[in-house]
Design a protein around this motif. Structure first.
Motif, short mmCIF file in Angstrom:
data_model
loop_
_atom_site.label_atom_id
_atom_site.label_comp_id
_atom_site.label_asym_id
_atom_site.label_seq_id
_atom_site.Cartn_x
_atom_site.Cartn_y
_atom_site.Cartn_z
N ILE A 128 -24.70 80.38 -54.19
CA ILE A 128 -24.99 80.49 -55.38
C ILE A 128 -23.71 81.33 -56.15
O ILE A 128 -23.18 82.09 -55.61
N THR A 129 -23.44 81.20 -57.68
CA THR A 129 -22.71 81.93 -58.04
C THR A 129 -23.28 83.00 -58.99
O THR A 129 -24.40 82.80 -59.35
N GLY A 130 -22.48 84.14 -59.31
CA GLY A 130 -23.30 85.04 -60.28
C GLY A 130 -23.64 84.43 -61.55
O GLY A 130 -24.82 84.92 -62.16
N LYS A 131 -23.00 83.64 -62.00
CA LYS A 131 -23.23 83.30 -63.43
C LYS A 131 -24.52 82.21 -63.47
O LYS A 131 -25.08 81.98 -64.24
N ALA A 132 -24.80 81.66 -62.07
CA ALA A 132 -25.87 80.53 -62.03
C ALA A 132 -27.00 81.21 -61.33
O ALA A 132 -27.95 80.38 -61.02
N ILE A 133 -26.99 82.37 -61.23
CA ILE A 133 -28.20 83.26 -60.57
C ILE A 133 -29.60 82.89 -61.19
O ILE A 133 -30.59 82.83 -60.51
N GLY A 134 -29.52 82.51 -62.53
CA GLY A 134 -30.79 81.88 -63.18
C GLY A 134 -31.56 80.81 -62.55
O GLY A 134 -32.70 80.59 -62.36
N PRO A 170 -29.79 88.29 -49.63
CA PRO A 170 -28.63 88.25 -50.58
C PRO A 170 -27.48 88.28 -49.39
O PRO A 170 -27.57 89.39 -48.45
N VAL A 171 -26.44 87.40 -49.43
CA VAL A 171 -25.34 87.44 -48.37
C VAL A 171 -24.19 87.46 -49.46
O VAL A 171 -23.57 86.25 -49.44
N PRO A 172 -23.70 88.71 -49.63
CA PRO A 172 -22.53 88.52 -50.50
C PRO A 172 -21.14 88.09 -49.69
O PRO A 172 -20.81 88.54 -48.65
N ILE A 173 -20.36 87.25 -50.48
CA ILE A 173 -19.31 86.80 -49.80
C ILE A 173 -18.11 87.66 -50.38
O ILE A 173 -18.07 88.01 -51.42
N ILE A 174 -17.52 88.25 -49.50
CA ILE A 174 -16.38 89.33 -49.70
C ILE A 174 -14.99 88.53 -49.52
O ILE A 174 -14.57 88.19 -48.53
N SER A 175 -14.34 88.13 -50.50
CA SER A 175 -12.97 87.43 -50.68
C SER A 175 -11.96 88.59 -50.76
O SER A 175 -11.49 89.50 -51.46
N ILE A 214 -23.50 84.41 -52.01
CA ILE A 214 -23.16 84.89 -53.35
C ILE A 214 -21.60 84.56 -53.50
O ILE A 214 -20.87 85.27 -52.76
N ALA A 215 -21.15 83.37 -53.95
CA ALA A 215 -19.81 83.18 -54.13
C ALA A 215 -19.15 84.41 -54.91
O ALA A 215 -19.39 85.03 -55.72
N PHE A 216 -17.72 84.52 -54.36
CA PHE A 216 -16.83 85.45 -54.93
C PHE A 216 -15.75 84.79 -55.75
O PHE A 216 -14.48 84.57 -55.31
N LEU A 217 -16.25 84.54 -57.08
CA LEU A 217 -15.11 83.61 -57.74
C LEU A 217 -14.24 84.80 -58.73
O LEU A 217 -14.63 85.65 -59.10
N GLY A 218 -13.16 84.16 -59.00
CA GLY A 218 -12.13 84.81 -59.76
C GLY A 218 -12.54 85.19 -61.23
O GLY A 218 -11.82 86.07 -61.87
#
Length: 292
Positions: free
Chosen positions: A25-31, A73-78, A48-52
């Protein structure tokens, strides 16, 4: 390919449960996670995608929301998007404080030029991120169909380096593959892993149901290139932009190949391009049919 249902210890490394599938998922789409939580299996790990175009506050909020919903939660670290060592430390500290993630996915990232001191995930690991933050479970990325900017020889070298480093750091490791459409290429890649003595669990990236136009857009964004024959087989063309059978047919092809031999621990990572609720419902049904 049995589901591991409990945490176990092997060669001094604590292993997390190998869930049948994870998702992203992305932060913006967490809903979408909140809205679909009734159909998502409890305890599911969600990357959790790490988007620019998102900030750390959104990433931390997404991680906390996932935890509050009963998922992992699994944070992706870019690496290439981190501005500095201080930026790295602030992000990791706040993620751990707010959501206590048990695992992280470390990637290089998309930018042509790094925003800070980390050129790739190797340099991020070399910065002692694992040791500094007590990280015990790490996922890394695999590219069965290749990478648009890195040749195969270098991809394999980096993969083996990361696996060796993380084992020496006593971390459990999973490989999550980029999504793709060439089932044969994916199985050949896993066969090579196993033939070289790499028994690390693999999560094969699965694109969930979505119209062809959206799949093609994401394929371009992720650097996935499908051959003409693959495009024809799955209806991935401008003449079939609304076709939604790609996921079913690809799933059938992949599983037919996987079930022909024992490739060790192989699981799935769902890319919910057509929406979380629809994708999760679809995946739940595929796994139900697979086990029946």
């Amino acid at each position: 390919m049995d589901h591991v249902t409990s945490v176990h210890q092997q060669q001094g490394v604590i292993q997390l449960p190998c869930l049948p599938y994870t998702l992203e998922i992305t932060g913006k789409a967490i809903g979408e996670i909140v809205a679909a939580q009734q159909v998502i299996p409890q305890g599911t790990a969600i990357n959790i995608a790490f988007l620019g175009n998102e900030n750390h506050a959104q990433r931390i909020h997404a991680a906390k929301t996932i935890r509050d919903c009963g998922f992992e939660p699994v944070p992706i670290i870019s690496s290439r998007r981190l501005l500095s060592v201080e930026d790295r430390d602030q992000l990791l500290s706040n993620l751990i404080k707010e959501a206590a993630p048990k695992r992280f996915l470390l990637v290089g990232g998309d930018p042509a030029q790094p925003a800070g001191p980390f050129q790739d995930s190797l340099s991020l690991l070399n910065s002692k991120i694992v040791e500094s933050f007590g990280i015990r479970h790490v996922a890394i990325t695999g590219y069965p169909e290749g990478h648009p900017k890195i040749d195969q020889k270098e991809l394999w070298r980096c993969l083996k380096w990361k696996l060796d480093y993380l084992r020496q750091a006593e971390c459990s490791v999973e490989i999550t593959t980029q999504f793709g459409f060439d089932a044969q290429a994916i199985v050949r890649w896993i066969e090579r892993l196993r033939s070289e003595g790499i028994d690390t669990p693999v999560r094969v990236g699965i694109p969930g149901p979505a119209d062809a136009a959206k799949l093609l857009r994401f394929a371009k964004q992720f650097g996935v290139v499908a051959s003409a024959s693959i495009m024809r087989r799955y209806g991935l063309s401008l003449a079939n932009l609304m076709r939604r059978s790609v996921a079913d047919r690809y799933w059938e092809d992949l599983n037919a190949l996987l079930l022909k031999q024992d490739l060790g621990q192989v699981y799935f990572h769902l890319y919910p391009f057509g929406g979380v609720a629809e994708s999760v419902t679809w995946m739940n049904e595929q796994l139900r049919q697979r086990s029946s």
